[in-house]
Scaffold this motif. Structure first.
Motif, PDB file in Angstrom:
ATOM      1  N   MET A  75       0.855  -1.349  -0.099  1.00 11.90           N
ATOM      2  CA  MET A  75      -0.021  -0.112  -0.195  1.00 11.90           C
ATOM      3  C   MET A  75       0.843   1.203   0.099  1.00 11.90           C
ATOM      4  O   MET A  75       0.500   2.305  -0.581  1.00 11.90           O
ATOM      5  CB  MET A  75      -0.831  -0.044   1.226  1.00 11.90           C
ATOM      6  N   TYR A  76       2.010   1.315   0.695  1.00 10.81           N
ATOM      7  CA  TYR A  76       2.929   2.205   0.703  1.00 10.81           C
ATOM      8  C   TYR A  76       4.255   1.897   0.169  1.00 10.81           C
ATOM      9  O   TYR A  76       5.226   1.767   1.091  1.00 10.81           O
ATOM     10  CB  TYR A  76       3.094   2.904   2.138  1.00 10.81           C
ATOM     11  N   PRO A  77       4.249   1.931  -1.033  1.00  9.03           N
ATOM     12  CA  PRO A  77       5.778   1.560  -1.785  1.00  9.03           C
ATOM     13  C   PRO A  77       6.676   2.810  -1.346  1.00  9.03           C
ATOM     14  O   PRO A  77       6.489   3.894  -1.299  1.00  9.03           O
ATOM     15  CB  PRO A  77       5.374   1.289  -3.132  1.00  9.03           C
ATOM     16  N   VAL A  78       8.025   2.089  -1.420  1.00  5.54           N
ATOM     17  CA  VAL A  78       9.222   3.052  -1.269  1.00  5.54           C
ATOM     18  C   VAL A  78      10.214   2.737  -2.253  1.00  5.54           C
ATOM     19  O   VAL A  78      10.290   1.324  -2.588  1.00  5.54           O
ATOM     20  CB  VAL A  78       9.601   2.832   0.121  1.00  5.54           C
ATOM     21  N   LEU A  79      10.903   3.743  -2.586  1.00  5.47           N
ATOM     22  CA  LEU A  79      12.259   3.338  -3.476  1.00  5.47           C
ATOM     23  C   LEU A  79      13.476   3.464  -2.725  1.00  5.47           C
ATOM     24  O   LEU A  79      13.535   4.059  -1.804  1.00  5.47           O
ATOM     25  CB  LEU A  79      12.244   4.674  -4.563  1.00  5.47           C
ATOM     26  N   HIS A  80      14.204   2.155  -2.779  1.00 10.23           N
ATOM     27  CA  HIS A  80      15.384   1.953  -2.088  1.00 10.23           C
ATOM     28  C   HIS A  80      16.643   1.936  -3.048  1.00 10.23           C
ATOM     29  O   HIS A  80      16.414   1.396  -4.038  1.00 10.23           O
ATOM     30  CB  HIS A  80      15.427   0.899  -1.169  1.00 10.23           C
ATOM     31  N   PRO A  81      17.817   2.641  -2.901  1.00 10.96           N
ATOM     32  CA  PRO A  81      18.984   2.345  -3.540  1.00 10.96           C
ATOM     33  C   PRO A  81      19.347   0.725  -3.265  1.00 10.96           C
ATOM     34  O   PRO A  81      19.169   0.269  -2.283  1.00 10.96           O
ATOM     35  CB  PRO A  81      19.938   3.198  -3.313  1.00 10.96           C
ATOM     36  N   THR A  82      19.837   0.056  -4.301  1.00 10.05           N
ATOM     37  CA  THR A  82      20.535  -1.309  -4.303  1.00 10.05           C
ATOM     38  C   THR A  82      22.009  -1.050  -3.945  1.00 10.05           C
ATOM     39  O   THR A  82      22.394  -0.061  -4.160  1.00 10.05           O
ATOM     40  CB  THR A  82      20.231  -1.879  -5.409  1.00 10.05           C
ATOM     41  N   TYR A  83      22.492  -2.263  -3.956  1.00  8.21           N
ATOM     42  CA  TYR A  83      23.973  -2.272  -3.845  1.00  8.21           C
ATOM     43  C   TYR A  83      24.588  -1.555  -5.392  1.00  8.21           C
ATOM     44  O   TYR A  83      25.548  -0.586  -5.103  1.00  8.21           O
ATOM     45  CB  TYR A  83      24.834  -3.433  -3.923  1.00  8.21           C
ATOM     46  N   GLU A  84      23.903  -1.851  -6.475  1.00  5.49           N
ATOM     47  CA  GLU A  84      24.494  -1.271  -7.930  1.00  5.49           C
ATOM     48  C   GLU A  84      24.213   0.238  -7.700  1.00  5.49           C
ATOM     49  O   GLU A  84      25.093   1.164  -8.256  1.00  5.49           O
ATOM     50  CB  GLU A  84      23.570  -1.969  -9.014  1.00  5.49           C
ATOM     51  N   GLY A  85      23.259   0.669  -6.856  1.00  2.37           N
ATOM     52  CA  GLY A  85      22.770   1.929  -7.088  1.00  2.37           C
ATOM     53  C   GLY A  85      23.692   2.644  -6.194  1.00  2.37           C
ATOM     54  O   GLY A  85      24.016   4.058  -6.347  1.00  2.37           O
ATOM     55  N   THR A  86      24.079   2.167  -5.066  1.00  2.00           N
ATOM     56  CA  THR A  86      25.021   2.941  -4.138  1.00  2.00           C
ATOM     57  C   THR A  86      26.557   3.180  -4.822  1.00  2.00           C
ATOM     58  O   THR A  86      27.515   3.763  -4.273  1.00  2.00           O
ATOM     59  CB  THR A  86      24.996   2.563  -2.785  1.00  2.00           C
ATOM     60  N   HIS A  87      26.751   2.076  -5.450  1.00  2.00           N
ATOM     61  CA  HIS A  87      27.941   1.883  -6.037  1.00  2.00           C
ATOM     62  C   HIS A  87      28.210   1.931  -7.655  1.00  2.00           C
ATOM     63  O   HIS A  87      28.778   1.310  -8.380  1.00  2.00           O
ATOM     64  CB  HIS A  87      28.574   0.404  -5.678  1.00  2.00           C
ATOM     65  N   TYR A  88      27.054   2.725  -8.156  1.00  2.00           N
ATOM     66  CA  TYR A  88      26.963   3.219  -9.426  1.00  2.00           C
ATOM     67  C   TYR A  88      28.112   3.427 -10.457  1.00  2.00           C
ATOM     68  O   TYR A  88      28.543   2.804 -11.398  1.00  2.00           O
ATOM     69  CB  TYR A  88      25.837   4.262  -9.920  1.00  2.00           C
ATOM     70  N   SER A  89      29.298   4.155  -9.750  1.00  2.00           N
ATOM     71  CA  SER A  89      30.544   4.403 -10.480  1.00  2.00           C
ATOM     72  C   SER A  89      31.282   2.974 -10.825  1.00  2.00           C
ATOM     73  O   SER A  89      31.959   2.842 -11.652  1.00  2.00           O
ATOM     74  CB  SER A  89      31.312   5.378  -9.644  1.00  2.00           C
ATOM     75  N   GLU A  90      30.815   1.900  -9.866  1.00  2.00           N
ATOM     76  CA  GLU A  90      31.650   0.692 -10.182  1.00  2.00           C
ATOM     77  C   GLU A  90      30.801  -0.155 -11.109  1.00  2.00           C
ATOM     78  O   GLU A  90      31.413  -1.192 -11.644  1.00  2.00           O
ATOM     79  CB  GLU A  90      31.742  -0.158  -8.954  1.00  2.00           C
ATOM     80  N   THR A  91      29.519  -0.027 -10.979  1.00  2.00           N
ATOM     81  CA  THR A  91      28.635  -1.010 -11.888  1.00  2.00           C
ATOM     82  C   THR A  91      27.964  -0.552 -13.057  1.00  2.00           C
ATOM     83  O   THR A  91      27.690  -1.216 -13.962  1.00  2.00           O
ATOM     84  CB  THR A  91      27.390  -1.388 -10.841  1.00  2.00           C
ATOM     85  N   ILE A  92      27.894   0.839 -13.223  1.00  2.00           N
ATOM     86  CA  ILE A  92      27.225   1.318 -14.552  1.00  2.00           C
ATOM     87  C   ILE A  92      28.429   1.070 -15.805  1.00  2.00           C
ATOM     88  O   ILE A  92      29.411   1.317 -15.465  1.00  2.00           O
ATOM     89  CB  ILE A  92      26.834   2.724 -14.245  1.00  2.00           C
ATOM     90  N   THR A  93      27.808   0.998 -17.047  1.00  2.00           N
ATOM     91  CA  THR A  93      28.906   0.898 -18.061  1.00  2.00           C
ATOM     92  C   THR A  93      28.144   1.617 -19.123  1.00  2.00           C
ATOM     93  O   THR A  93      27.138   2.314 -19.037  1.00  2.00           O
ATOM     94  CB  THR A  93      28.427  -0.616 -18.789  1.00  2.00           C
ATOM     95  N   ASP A  94      29.312   2.136 -20.001  1.00  2.00           N
ATOM     96  CA  ASP A  94      28.836   3.032 -21.246  1.00  2.00           C
ATOM     97  C   ASP A  94      27.603   2.394 -21.977  1.00  2.00           C
ATOM     98  O   ASP A  94      26.697   3.195 -22.384  1.00  2.00           O
ATOM     99  CB  ASP A  94      30.109   3.235 -22.346  1.00  2.00           C
ATOM    100  N   LYS A  95      27.748   1.025 -22.257  1.00  2.00           N
ATOM    101  CA  LYS A  95      26.461   0.737 -23.009  1.00  2.00           C
ATOM    102  C   LYS A  95      25.003   0.626 -22.266  1.00  2.00           C
ATOM    103  O   LYS A  95      24.210   1.148 -23.018  1.00  2.00           O
ATOM    104  CB  LYS A  95      26.689  -0.989 -22.988  1.00  2.00           C
ATOM    105  N   MET A  96      25.108   0.573 -20.944  1.00  2.00           N
ATOM    106  CA  MET A  96      23.734   0.989 -20.193  1.00  2.00           C
ATOM    107  C   MET A  96      23.522   2.359 -20.381  1.00  2.00           C
ATOM    108  O   MET A  96      22.206   2.770 -20.525  1.00  2.00           O
ATOM    109  CB  MET A  96      23.999   0.664 -18.652  1.00  2.00           C
ATOM    110  N   LEU A  97      24.373   3.489 -20.263  1.00  2.00           N
ATOM    111  CA  LEU A  97      24.144   4.848 -20.492  1.00  2.00           C
ATOM    112  C   LEU A  97      23.706   5.185 -22.050  1.00  2.00           C
ATOM    113  O   LEU A  97      22.796   6.114 -22.328  1.00  2.00           O
ATOM    114  CB  LEU A  97      25.140   5.417 -20.308  1.00  2.00           C
TER     115      LEU A  97
END
Length: 102
Positions: free
Chosen positions: A70-92
């Motif tokens: 009923m009351y959803p919340v958005l939370h960062p994941t490990y990937e979200g808090t460590h995005y500089s390590e996990t995001i790729t150019d292909k994803m962007l």
């Protein structure tokens, strides 16, 4: 105001996040004092539709998760808090393509 539970909680939480990021001065934002958070207005130059696409992309790519119920919340994941390590150019590139096509 129509309750989030009546119009779909999942969209309401995203709409509220977008309102905060864009610096909305709506009653629901100011009464909840969300205009006092550090992120308030930081993305005021980005339109609502683009922010919605970005949030959906973040969820799809596991940078944030959205709880159920009923009351959803958005939370960062490990990937979200460590995005500089996990995001790729292909994803962007895929995100950019989504923004251009939506």
């Amino acid at each position: 105001e129509i309750s989030c539970s009546l119009v779909g909680s999942e969209m309401c939480i995203r709409d509220r996040l977008i309102d905060v990021l864009r610096g909305s001065q709506s009653k629901r934002i100011t009464e909840a004092k969300l205009n006092e958070v550090a992120e308030y207005g930081k993305l005021s130059a980005v339109n609502r539709d683009d922010l919605n696409v970005i949030i959906e992309w973040l969820i799809e790519n596991h940078f944030i998760i959205q709880t159920k119920g009923m009351y959803p919340v958005l939370h960062p994941t490990y990937e979200g808090t460590h995005y500089s390590e996990t995001i790729t150019d292909k994803m962007l590139v895929k995100l950019r393509n989504k923004l251009e096509n939506d």
